[in-house]
Scaffold this motif. Structure first.
Motif, mmCIF file in Angstrom:
data_model
loop_
_atom_site.group_PDB
_atom_site.id
_atom_site.type_symbol
_atom_site.label_atom_id
_atom_site.label_comp_id
_atom_site.label_asym_id
_atom_site.label_seq_id
_atom_site.Cartn_x
_atom_site.Cartn_y
_atom_site.Cartn_z
ATOM 1 N N LEU A 115 -7.419 -9.194 -43.397
ATOM 2 C CA LEU A 115 -7.943 -10.015 -42.310
ATOM 3 C C LEU A 115 -6.750 -10.683 -41.651
ATOM 4 O O LEU A 115 -5.969 -11.370 -42.311
ATOM 5 C CB LEU A 115 -8.903 -11.077 -42.866
ATOM 6 N N LEU A 116 -6.570 -10.449 -40.347
ATOM 7 C CA LEU A 116 -5.447 -11.030 -39.617
ATOM 8 C C LEU A 116 -5.985 -12.057 -38.628
ATOM 9 O O LEU A 116 -6.796 -11.740 -37.759
ATOM 10 C CB LEU A 116 -4.664 -9.949 -38.869
ATOM 11 N N LEU A 117 -5.528 -13.304 -38.780
ATOM 12 C CA LEU A 117 -5.985 -14.410 -37.943
ATOM 13 C C LEU A 117 -4.885 -14.817 -36.963
ATOM 14 O O LEU A 117 -3.730 -14.962 -37.354
ATOM 15 C CB LEU A 117 -6.355 -15.605 -38.827
ATOM 16 N N ARG A 118 -5.251 -14.985 -35.703
ATOM 17 C CA ARG A 118 -4.289 -15.322 -34.662
ATOM 18 C C ARG A 118 -4.350 -16.806 -34.329
ATOM 19 O O ARG A 118 -5.418 -17.345 -34.038
ATOM 20 C CB ARG A 118 -4.594 -14.503 -33.396
ATOM 21 N N GLY A 119 -3.204 -17.466 -34.395
ATOM 22 C CA GLY A 119 -3.125 -18.870 -34.024
ATOM 23 C C GLY A 119 -2.607 -19.008 -32.596
ATOM 24 O O GLY A 119 -2.752 -18.085 -31.781
ATOM 25 N N ASN A 120 -1.972 -20.116 -32.294
ATOM 26 C CA ASN A 120 -1.433 -20.306 -30.955
ATOM 27 C C ASN A 120 -0.039 -19.712 -30.858
ATOM 28 O O ASN A 120 0.571 -19.323 -31.855
ATOM 29 C CB ASN A 120 -1.415 -21.790 -30.588
ATOM 30 N N SER A 121 0.484 -19.609 -29.661
ATOM 31 C CA SER A 121 1.840 -19.117 -29.447
ATOM 32 C C SER A 121 2.694 -20.235 -28.854
ATOM 33 O O SER A 121 2.170 -21.266 -28.408
ATOM 34 C CB SER A 121 1.836 -17.900 -28.515
ATOM 35 N N PHE A 122 3.997 -20.040 -28.862
ATOM 36 C CA PHE A 122 4.895 -21.019 -28.264
ATOM 37 C C PHE A 122 6.104 -20.287 -27.695
ATOM 38 O O PHE A 122 6.359 -19.119 -28.019
ATOM 39 C CB PHE A 122 5.333 -22.074 -29.282
ATOM 40 N N ASP A 123 6.845 -20.955 -26.844
ATOM 41 C CA ASP A 123 8.038 -20.382 -26.244
ATOM 42 C C ASP A 123 9.266 -20.846 -27.024
ATOM 43 O O ASP A 123 9.458 -22.036 -27.255
ATOM 44 C CB ASP A 123 8.157 -20.809 -24.782
ATOM 45 N N GLU A 130 8.307 -15.553 -26.034
ATOM 46 C CA GLU A 130 7.059 -15.987 -26.671
ATOM 47 C C GLU A 130 7.015 -15.564 -28.136
ATOM 48 O O GLU A 130 7.362 -14.424 -28.488
ATOM 49 C CB GLU A 130 5.856 -15.395 -25.935
ATOM 50 N N VAL A 131 6.558 -16.464 -28.986
ATOM 51 C CA VAL A 131 6.355 -16.187 -30.405
ATOM 52 C C VAL A 131 4.893 -16.473 -30.728
ATOM 53 O O VAL A 131 4.396 -17.573 -30.477
ATOM 54 C CB VAL A 131 7.275 -17.058 -31.292
ATOM 55 N N GLN A 132 4.193 -15.479 -31.265
ATOM 56 C CA GLN A 132 2.776 -15.600 -31.585
ATOM 57 C C GLN A 132 2.611 -15.859 -33.084
ATOM 58 O O GLN A 132 3.163 -15.139 -33.917
ATOM 59 C CB GLN A 132 2.035 -14.319 -31.208
ATOM 60 N N LYS A 133 1.857 -16.894 -33.428
ATOM 61 C CA LYS A 133 1.641 -17.236 -34.834
ATOM 62 C C LYS A 133 0.402 -16.517 -35.378
ATOM 63 O O LYS A 133 -0.608 -16.379 -34.684
ATOM 64 C CB LYS A 133 1.443 -18.743 -34.993
ATOM 65 N N TYR A 134 0.503 -16.095 -36.641
ATOM 66 C CA TYR A 134 -0.608 -15.417 -37.313
ATOM 67 C C TYR A 134 -0.740 -15.933 -38.741
ATOM 68 O O TYR A 134 0.195 -16.525 -39.301
ATOM 69 C CB TYR A 134 -0.374 -13.908 -37.380
#
Length: 328
Positions: A115-123, A130-134
């Motif tokens: 199960l892969l959950l996506r959080g927020n991203s930041f620059d 951009e870096v996407q948190k999971y």
């Protein structure tokens, strides 16, 4: 079937089809409980006694059987505690509304589930990086895999995977692992508390990344960083004035690696307008995670993704970024 998805496997993905083109694409946002059904993972497993061909019970072993297909997924000890898919999904509910489901599915006929959950991203720097948190959750039903919860991230510009707990204090774990033994309910309760702590992990990770991205090392400092990384990853010394044939071979290999990293670093620094330890560390991780083997069987996309997330590539990448953090 390719990529370890077999006839009794299923999966669901939010909007974007998986790299292997298999599974069910969902256009609406999936809740964690909804993903259990969308990915068709609402089946259970049970422990069954095993018998020899002569009908004698194998007292020291039991089989884990997938109830809906009747397939035996693995052989375990009598003390093994099953963890149902719905229990793992219920654990993930503790992440709350700060995450959304990116994907969920199984491989090897249900032997392993994710199960892969996506959080927020930041620059990371200057609105270009951009870096996407999971948060990734893995578990198995074949007796080989504990339930593992791992905070991770993807640098969008190059698809590099990075452990979100880089630079953690000594003794602090970068993941939760729950074995299939002992009081599993108590372990899950403990994991629920740790998950609450993970909610601050993303903020701390963001601060570390942006701190690296805002430093401006000199060219000589970058060269020294690359050479130190080479020695660390290869567990070797580099004699800049080689005496033996072996020392000359090591120096040539070090020069080749550092040259590759330097070229990538300079190209990215120019395109992103960011000359920093963050860009330098990513130049190395890009090679680690996207290199193609010169011999032997080519890694599948599935095995490469696994290696970048929790395998040797992940460990090497974390070592590189910890070295970059120490240089800031």
């Amino acid at each position: 079937m390719s990529h370890e998805m077999m006839e009794n496997d299923s999966a669901a993905y939010f909007k974007t089809p998986a790299w292997h083109g298999l599974g069910h694409v969902v256009t609406d946002t999936m809740s964690i409980s909804g993903a259990l059904k969308e990915a068709e993972l609402d089946w259970e497993v049970s422990k069954r006694m095993l018998f020899t061909s002569g009908g004698i019970a194998a007292d020291k072993f039991m089989g884990i059987q997938r109830v809906d297909t009747q397939q035996v997924l693995g052989v375990v000890s009598p003390g093994y505690k099953t963890l149902q898919n719905h229990e793992a999904f219920a654990l993930a509910q503790h992440f709350g509304s700060s995450v959304a489901v990116e994907s969920a599915g199984s491989i090897q006929n249900g032997s392993k589930v994710y199960l892969l959950l996506r959080g927020n991203s930041f620059d990371a720097a200057y609105n270009r990086d951009e870096v996407q948190k999971y948060m990734a959750v893995f578990w198995g039903h074949d007796g080989t895999a504990s339930l593992t919860v791992l905070p991770t991230s993807i640098r969008v510009v190059c698809k590099n995977t990075l452990d979100m707990v880089m630079g953690a204090a000594r003794g602090e774990q970068n993941k939760i692992s729950i074995s299939h033994a002992g009081d599993i309910d108590a372990k899950i309760a403990q994991a629920e508390k740790v998950i609450q702590k993970f909610k601050t992990t993303g903020r701390l990770f963001e601060e570390k990344v942006q701190g690296m991205a805002r430093t401006t090392p000199s060219r000589s400092e970058v060269n020294s960083f690359f050479l130190s990384v080479y020695k660390t990853l290869n567990n070797t010394e580099v004699n800049l004035n080689p005496v033996t044939e072996k020392e000359e071979e090591v120096l040539l290999d070090a020069h080749s690696s550092v040259s590759t990293w330097t070229e990538t670093f300079e190209l990215e620094s120019q395109s992103l307008s960011n000359w920093s330890y963050w860009t330098a560390a990513n130049a190395v991780s890009n090679t680690i995670q996207h290199r193609v083997a010169s011999r032997g069987r080519k890694a599948s996309a599935a095995s490469s993704a696994y290696n970048n997330l929790i395998g040797k590539n992940a460990k090497d990448t974390t070592r590189v970024f910890n070295m970059a953090l120490a240089s800031v």
